[in-house]
Write a protein that holds these residues in place. Structure first.
Motif, PDB file in Angstrom:
ATOM      1  N   GLU A 123       5.421 -39.761 -47.095  1.00  0.00           N
ATOM      2  CA  GLU A 123       4.483 -39.766 -48.423  1.00  0.00           C
ATOM      3  C   GLU A 123       5.316 -39.080 -49.547  1.00  0.00           C
ATOM      4  O   GLU A 123       5.247 -39.496 -50.717  1.00  0.00           O
ATOM      5  N   ALA A 124       6.022 -37.920 -49.229  1.00  0.00           N
ATOM      6  CA  ALA A 124       7.058 -37.434 -50.380  1.00  0.00           C
ATOM      7  C   ALA A 124       8.035 -38.380 -50.661  1.00  0.00           C
ATOM      8  O   ALA A 124       8.065 -38.386 -51.971  1.00  0.00           O
ATOM      9  N   LEU A 125       8.640 -39.128 -50.173  1.00  0.00           N
ATOM     10  CA  LEU A 125       9.474 -40.129 -50.332  1.00  0.00           C
ATOM     11  C   LEU A 125       8.822 -41.296 -51.029  1.00  0.00           C
ATOM     12  O   LEU A 125       9.326 -41.478 -52.071  1.00  0.00           O
ATOM     13  N   GLN A 126       7.832 -41.393 -50.529  1.00  0.00           N
ATOM     14  CA  GLN A 126       7.252 -42.840 -51.256  1.00  0.00           C
ATOM     15  C   GLN A 126       6.811 -42.443 -52.696  1.00  0.00           C
ATOM     16  O   GLN A 126       6.751 -43.149 -53.712  1.00  0.00           O
ATOM     17  N   SER A 127       6.071 -41.041 -52.875  1.00  0.00           N
ATOM     18  CA  SER A 127       5.621 -40.837 -54.180  1.00  0.00           C
ATOM     19  C   SER A 127       6.699 -40.636 -55.360  1.00  0.00           C
ATOM     20  O   SER A 127       6.643 -40.655 -56.416  1.00  0.00           O
ATOM     21  N   GLY A 128       7.985 -40.226 -54.525  1.00  0.00           N
ATOM     22  CA  GLY A 128       9.105 -40.361 -55.541  1.00  0.00           C
ATOM     23  C   GLY A 128       9.363 -38.937 -56.194  1.00  0.00           C
ATOM     24  O   GLY A 128      10.153 -38.790 -57.044  1.00  0.00           O
ATOM     25  N   VAL A 129       8.677 -37.960 -55.876  1.00  0.00           N
ATOM     26  CA  VAL A 129       8.619 -36.650 -56.575  1.00  0.00           C
ATOM     27  C   VAL A 129       9.642 -35.469 -55.516  1.00  0.00           C
ATOM     28  O   VAL A 129       9.759 -34.355 -56.185  1.00  0.00           O
ATOM     29  N   ALA A 130      10.023 -35.937 -54.541  1.00  0.00           N
ATOM     30  CA  ALA A 130      10.706 -35.025 -53.684  1.00  0.00           C
ATOM     31  C   ALA A 130      11.878 -35.729 -53.078  1.00  0.00           C
ATOM     32  O   ALA A 130      11.897 -36.843 -52.605  1.00  0.00           O
ATOM     33  N   ASP A 131      12.872 -34.675 -52.954  1.00  0.00           N
ATOM     34  CA  ASP A 131      14.201 -35.072 -52.501  1.00  0.00           C
ATOM     35  C   ASP A 131      13.819 -34.514 -51.015  1.00  0.00           C
ATOM     36  O   ASP A 131      13.341 -33.482 -50.755  1.00  0.00           O
ATOM     37  N   VAL A 132      14.613 -35.348 -49.909  1.00  0.00           N
ATOM     38  CA  VAL A 132      14.147 -34.781 -48.601  1.00  0.00           C
ATOM     39  C   VAL A 132      15.544 -34.678 -47.963  1.00  0.00           C
ATOM     40  O   VAL A 132      16.563 -35.511 -48.049  1.00  0.00           O
ATOM     41  N   ARG A 133      15.733 -33.610 -47.211  1.00  0.00           N
ATOM     42  CA  ARG A 133      16.982 -33.069 -46.572  1.00  0.00           C
ATOM     43  C   ARG A 133      16.460 -32.958 -44.957  1.00  0.00           C
ATOM     44  O   ARG A 133      15.285 -32.127 -44.753  1.00  0.00           O
ATOM     45  N   LEU A 134      17.163 -33.437 -43.940  1.00  0.00           N
ATOM     46  CA  LEU A 134      16.793 -33.192 -42.539  1.00  0.00           C
ATOM     47  C   LEU A 134      18.210 -32.650 -42.215  1.00  0.00           C
ATOM     48  O   LEU A 134      19.450 -32.713 -42.523  1.00  0.00           O
ATOM     49  N   TRP A 135      17.964 -31.820 -41.214  1.00  0.00           N
ATOM     50  CA  TRP A 135      19.312 -31.346 -40.259  1.00  0.00           C
ATOM     51  C   TRP A 135      19.062 -31.317 -38.963  1.00  0.00           C
ATOM     52  O   TRP A 135      17.915 -31.598 -38.586  1.00  0.00           O
ATOM     53  N   GLY A 136      20.047 -31.434 -38.355  1.00  0.00           N
ATOM     54  CA  GLY A 136      20.046 -31.810 -36.815  1.00  0.00           C
ATOM     55  C   GLY A 136      21.048 -32.879 -36.636  1.00  0.00           C
ATOM     56  O   GLY A 136      21.997 -32.980 -37.487  1.00  0.00           O
ATOM     57  N   ASP A 137      20.988 -33.532 -35.344  1.00  0.00           N
ATOM     58  CA  ASP A 137      22.159 -34.393 -35.150  1.00  0.00           C
ATOM     59  C   ASP A 137      22.192 -35.467 -35.740  1.00  0.00           C
ATOM     60  O   ASP A 137      23.432 -36.062 -35.951  1.00  0.00           O
ATOM     61  N   GLN A 138      21.308 -36.280 -36.227  1.00  0.00           N
ATOM     62  CA  GLN A 138      21.033 -37.453 -36.847  1.00  0.00           C
ATOM     63  C   GLN A 138      19.923 -37.871 -37.570  1.00  0.00           C
ATOM     64  O   GLN A 138      18.855 -37.444 -37.483  1.00  0.00           O
ATOM     65  N   TRP A 139      20.145 -38.611 -38.583  1.00  0.00           N
ATOM     66  CA  TRP A 139      19.164 -38.898 -39.370  1.00  0.00           C
ATOM     67  C   TRP A 139      18.375 -40.007 -38.747  1.00  0.00           C
ATOM     68  O   TRP A 139      18.936 -40.988 -38.043  1.00  0.00           O
ATOM     69  N   PRO A 140      17.198 -39.995 -38.605  1.00  0.00           N
ATOM     70  CA  PRO A 140      16.146 -41.040 -37.852  1.00  0.00           C
ATOM     71  C   PRO A 140      16.425 -42.435 -38.304  1.00  0.00           C
ATOM     72  O   PRO A 140      16.715 -42.716 -39.444  1.00  0.00           O
TER      73      PRO A 140
END
Length: 145
Positions: A64-81
């Motif tokens: 939803e954060a990505l969809q709304s366009g108001v937040a950049d998203v960062r994930l950490w771990g082995d691989q991006w889904p």
């Protein structure tokens, strides 16, 4: 502390001191996911990729954060889904000498192993989606319910 108001959502209610060392405050994941908030949402979200994959509520929040366009998203771990589309790539964040010192102190306060702290940290990056792809992206990635 460089102008950010950082809140870390945790599943357990462990010692908040390591987060305070880093300039962040702790809040409960469960209460944050069930709360009805007013006002602006986060401008950036960083999530463990394993938690994104295992908790549908966290997944929904990120999408939803990505969809709304108001937040950049960062994930950490082995691989991006693999099912996330668009704007995906790895990025490196260079830690200053001070940041590495604070990180070492926070890890020690958390009784976590303090091996050599690297100069960079790697994240998977999900940029804000363009308006034309928001609805398609959300529809194809939101879990049911």
């Amino acid at each position: 502390m460089a102008g950010w108001d950082a809140t870390v959502l945790t599943r357990d209610h462990s010692d908040p001191r390591p987060l305070r060392i880093l300039g962040a405050r702790a809040a409960g994941l469960e209460s944050a996911l069930t709360a009805h908030t007013r006002g602006p949402g986060p401008q950036a979200i960083a999530v463990d990729a394993g938690l994104f994959g295992s908790d549908a509520r966290v997944r929904r929040m990120v999408l939803e954060a990505l969809q709304s366009g108001v937040a950049d998203v960062r994930l950490w771990g082995d691989q991006w889904p693999s099912d996330l589309k668009g704007g995906v790539g790895s990025m490196q964040h260079r830690l200053s000498v001070a940041a590495r010192a604070f990180k070492a102190q926070a890890l020690a306060a958390a009784a976590a192993p303090v091996d050599e702290i690297g100069v960079t940290e790697v994240f998977w990056s999900g940029e804000r989606l363009h308006a034309s792809t928001r609805r398609e992206h959300l529809a194809s990635n939101l879990p049911p319910g």
